[in-house]
Write an enzyme that holds these catalytic residues in place. Sequence first.
Site, mmCIF file in Angstrom:
data_model
loop_
_atom_site.group_PDB
_atom_site.id
_atom_site.type_symbol
_atom_site.label_atom_id
_atom_site.label_comp_id
_atom_site.label_asym_id
_atom_site.label_seq_id
_atom_site.Cartn_x
_atom_site.Cartn_y
_atom_site.Cartn_z
ATOM 1 N N ASP A 51 12.015 -96.195 171.260
ATOM 2 C CA ASP A 51 12.968 -95.181 170.696
ATOM 3 C C ASP A 51 12.353 -94.324 169.734
ATOM 4 O OD1 ASP A 51 15.841 -94.193 170.381
ATOM 5 O OD2 ASP A 51 15.479 -94.593 168.203
ATOM 6 N N TYR A 56 11.353 -87.704 163.205
ATOM 7 C CA TYR A 56 10.607 -88.851 162.932
ATOM 8 C C TYR A 56 9.089 -88.190 162.464
ATOM 9 C CZ TYR A 56 14.136 -91.777 164.501
ATOM 10 O OH TYR A 56 15.479 -92.450 164.731
ATOM 11 N N SER A 156 24.216 -89.616 169.047
ATOM 12 C CA SER A 156 24.060 -90.543 167.884
ATOM 13 C C SER A 156 24.833 -90.300 166.785
ATOM 14 C CB SER A 156 22.603 -90.493 167.668
ATOM 15 O OG SER A 156 22.182 -91.814 166.505
ATOM 16 N N GLN A 182 24.474 -94.065 170.145
ATOM 17 C CA GLN A 182 23.471 -94.777 169.117
ATOM 18 C C GLN A 182 23.844 -94.879 167.865
ATOM 19 O OE1 GLN A 182 18.658 -94.409 167.805
ATOM 20 N NE2 GLN A 182 19.007 -94.406 169.833
ATOM 21 N N ALA A 215 19.573 -103.528 158.524
ATOM 22 C CA ALA A 215 19.690 -102.732 157.267
ATOM 23 C C ALA A 215 18.689 -102.354 156.490
ATOM 24 C CB ALA A 215 20.976 -103.419 156.261
ATOM 25 N N ARG A 232 9.653 -100.588 152.770
ATOM 26 C CA ARG A 232 10.284 -99.599 153.083
ATOM 27 C C ARG A 232 11.096 -99.130 151.918
ATOM 28 N NH1 ARG A 232 14.432 -98.800 158.112
ATOM 29 N NH2 ARG A 232 12.375 -99.099 159.039
ATOM 30 N N GLY A 288 12.574 -102.310 164.317
ATOM 31 C CA GLY A 288 11.659 -101.717 163.668
ATOM 32 C C GLY A 288 10.857 -102.713 163.044
ATOM 33 N N GLN A 294 6.016 -109.340 162.143
ATOM 34 C CA GLN A 294 7.401 -109.063 162.008
ATOM 35 C C GLN A 294 8.059 -109.031 163.531
ATOM 36 O OE1 GLN A 294 8.089 -105.332 159.869
ATOM 37 N NE2 GLN A 294 7.590 -106.415 157.783
HETATM 38 N N1 LIG Z 1 20.015 -92.828 165.684
HETATM 39 C C1 LIG Z 1 19.727 -92.597 164.339
HETATM 40 O O1 LIG Z 1 20.171 -91.952 163.420
HETATM 41 C C2 LIG Z 1 18.790 -93.815 163.930
HETATM 42 C C3 LIG Z 1 18.615 -94.163 162.411
HETATM 43 C C4 LIG Z 1 18.035 -94.965 162.027
HETATM 44 C C5 LIG Z 1 16.887 -95.763 163.111
HETATM 45 N N2 LIG Z 1 17.219 -95.299 164.103
HETATM 46 C C6 LIG Z 1 16.430 -96.220 165.155
HETATM 47 O O2 LIG Z 1 16.475 -97.450 165.110
HETATM 48 C C7 LIG Z 1 15.447 -98.199 164.904
HETATM 49 C C8 LIG Z 1 15.471 -99.502 163.852
HETATM 50 O O3 LIG Z 1 15.895 -99.103 162.808
HETATM 51 P P1 LIG Z 1 15.289 -99.715 161.378
HETATM 52 O O4 LIG Z 1 13.773 -99.424 161.512
HETATM 53 O O5 LIG Z 1 16.074 -99.299 160.216
HETATM 54 O O6 LIG Z 1 15.616 -101.269 161.461
HETATM 55 P P2 LIG Z 1 15.883 -102.367 160.725
HETATM 56 O O7 LIG Z 1 15.247 -103.734 161.666
HETATM 57 O O8 LIG Z 1 16.848 -102.415 159.751
HETATM 58 O O9 LIG Z 1 14.556 -102.338 159.322
HETATM 59 C C9 LIG Z 1 13.121 -102.340 160.104
HETATM 60 C C10 LIG Z 1 12.164 -102.615 159.079
HETATM 61 O O10 LIG Z 1 12.541 -103.774 158.091
HETATM 62 C C11 LIG Z 1 11.369 -104.414 157.886
HETATM 63 N N3 LIG Z 1 11.395 -105.771 158.675
HETATM 64 C C12 LIG Z 1 11.357 -105.699 160.136
HETATM 65 N N4 LIG Z 1 11.280 -106.888 160.197
HETATM 66 C C13 LIG Z 1 10.979 -107.774 159.223
HETATM 67 C C14 LIG Z 1 10.964 -109.127 159.113
HETATM 68 N N5 LIG Z 1 11.084 -110.089 160.064
HETATM 69 N N6 LIG Z 1 10.788 -109.617 157.964
HETATM 70 C C15 LIG Z 1 10.542 -108.801 156.990
HETATM 71 N N7 LIG Z 1 10.711 -107.372 156.915
HETATM 72 C C16 LIG Z 1 11.084 -106.846 158.150
HETATM 73 C C17 LIG Z 1 10.390 -103.314 158.160
HETATM 74 O O11 LIG Z 1 9.964 -102.787 157.024
HETATM 75 P P3 LIG Z 1 8.935 -102.916 155.667
HETATM 76 O O12 LIG Z 1 8.013 -103.706 156.345
HETATM 77 O O13 LIG Z 1 8.421 -101.588 155.408
HETATM 78 O O14 LIG Z 1 9.713 -103.675 154.878
HETATM 79 C C18 LIG Z 1 10.832 -102.699 159.271
HETATM 80 O O15 LIG Z 1 10.147 -101.435 159.421
HETATM 81 C C19 LIG Z 1 14.374 -97.081 164.307
HETATM 82 O O16 LIG Z 1 12.984 -97.353 164.391
HETATM 83 C C20 LIG Z 1 14.859 -95.896 165.090
HETATM 84 O O17 LIG Z 1 14.310 -96.005 166.406
HETATM 85 C C21 LIG Z 1 17.910 -94.275 164.579
#
Ligand SMILES: NC(=O)c1ccc[n+]([C@@H]2O[C@H](COP(=O)([O-])OP(=O)(O)OC[C@H]3O[C@@H](n4cnc5c(N)ncnc54)[C@H](OP(=O)(O)O)[C@@H]3O)[C@@H](O)[C@H]2O)c1
Length: 325
Positions: A51, A56, A156, A182, A215, A232, A288, A294
């Site tokens: 995605d 971005y 979305s 989304q 989150a 993050r 992500g 991760q």
């Molecule tokens: N449509 C929309 O408006 C919208 C909005 C937001 C996102 N999205 C999509 O959804 C995707 C996922 O969202 P998100 O990145 O916010 O997902 P998330 O799973 O809530 O957060 C991912 C972040 O959490 C941390 N992380 C992930 N796995 C981990 C683990 N096992 N242990 C410790 N830290 C961990 C990492 O950041 P750190 O390592 O930096 O801490 C990672 O970048 C995005 O990439 C995007 O494609 C869409």
Amino acid sequence: MTMNYRHLGRAGLKVSELSFGSWVTYGNQVDTRAARELMAAAFDAGVNFFDNAEIYAKGASEQIMGAVLKELAWPRIKYVVSTKFYWGMRTNPNDSNTLNRKYLLHAIDGSLKRLQLDYVDLVYCHRADPTTPIEETVWAMHDIISAGRALYWGTSEWSAEQIRAAWDIADRRNLRKPVVEQPQYNLFHRKRVEQEFKPLYADLGLGLTTWSPLASGLLTGKYRQGVPAGSRGALEGYGFLRDGLTDKAKNAIVGRLEGIARDLDCSLAQLALAWCLKNPNVSSVITGATRVEQVAENMKALAVAPKLTAEVMQRVDAAVGSSYD
Ligand SMILES: NC(=O)c1ccc[n+]([C@@H]2O[C@H](COP(=O)([O-])OP(=O)(O)OC[C@H]3O[C@@H](n4cnc5c(N)ncnc54)[C@H](OP(=O)(O)O)[C@@H]3O)[C@@H](O)[C@H]2O)c1
């Protein structure tokens, strides 16, 4: 550990139930080399959906993904790529906060160039634009698909009412219908997916690709003792996330979830991802990550999902209580 592929709602397209997105990370925390490792690890685990969005890192995220796809040279049939439009890249009137025809037809050209692709599989209207008639947007998305520059389109963070309005117009005029929404979906953000959208699954066959399953990291437990360096929550420019990540009440709930994860012999992240996977209306949970470890940890949520029995789901509900929107 088996990756399943779910239909995107009633559409024929199949997406891996865990997918991988680039928000915040590509261009800010992750360069092309690191992105290649992350995408390769996800692909090896069975991920077929990547995605992205025009906004971005202001196009850099698409450039990085495009370079990685070129280097890895997977057969095009094996992966699904998305992008999203709304905010635009500049501040001129037809290139910001709009879903008008001029912007959308211009935006797809830019995205395909940065991604080095002939088409994207999915194109999303990243937010709703109440100032452009929905009919104009539906026609533009139809024309993008007719021109072979995208295969399917969706929305979305649109309301159920807006999605139904777009669908009805497309149905009446025999245009391509939106097949996917989304929304954000995680243990702290559930109502839209579970309540507002409920009639749309059967009525329209709507698919869901859901975002921020952890989150933004809160549901890994890493913010319970403050903001870890390199996370993050520590990034400049993402201060708007920090209050939520360090919220005391939410972190206390995360503490309660830790006991459940321990009993299931999994990590908090795996429990939170597996909980999203349990919702049959979710086509794909978009994950992500900034590090390969991760990705490895998160993909193992596939093996945890079957352990989330009705009794475990009740324990999770009891731990969260009414602390979700
Ligand atoms: N449509 C929309 O408006 C919208 C909005 C937001 C996102 N999205 C999509 O959804 C995707 C996922 O969202 P998100 O990145 O916010 O997902 P998330 O799973 O809530 O957060 C991912 C972040 O959490 C941390 N992380 C992930 N796995 C981990 C683990 N096992 N242990 C410790 N830290 C961990 C990492 O950041 P750190 O390592 O930096 O801490 C990672 O970048 C995005 O990439 C995007 O494609 C869409």
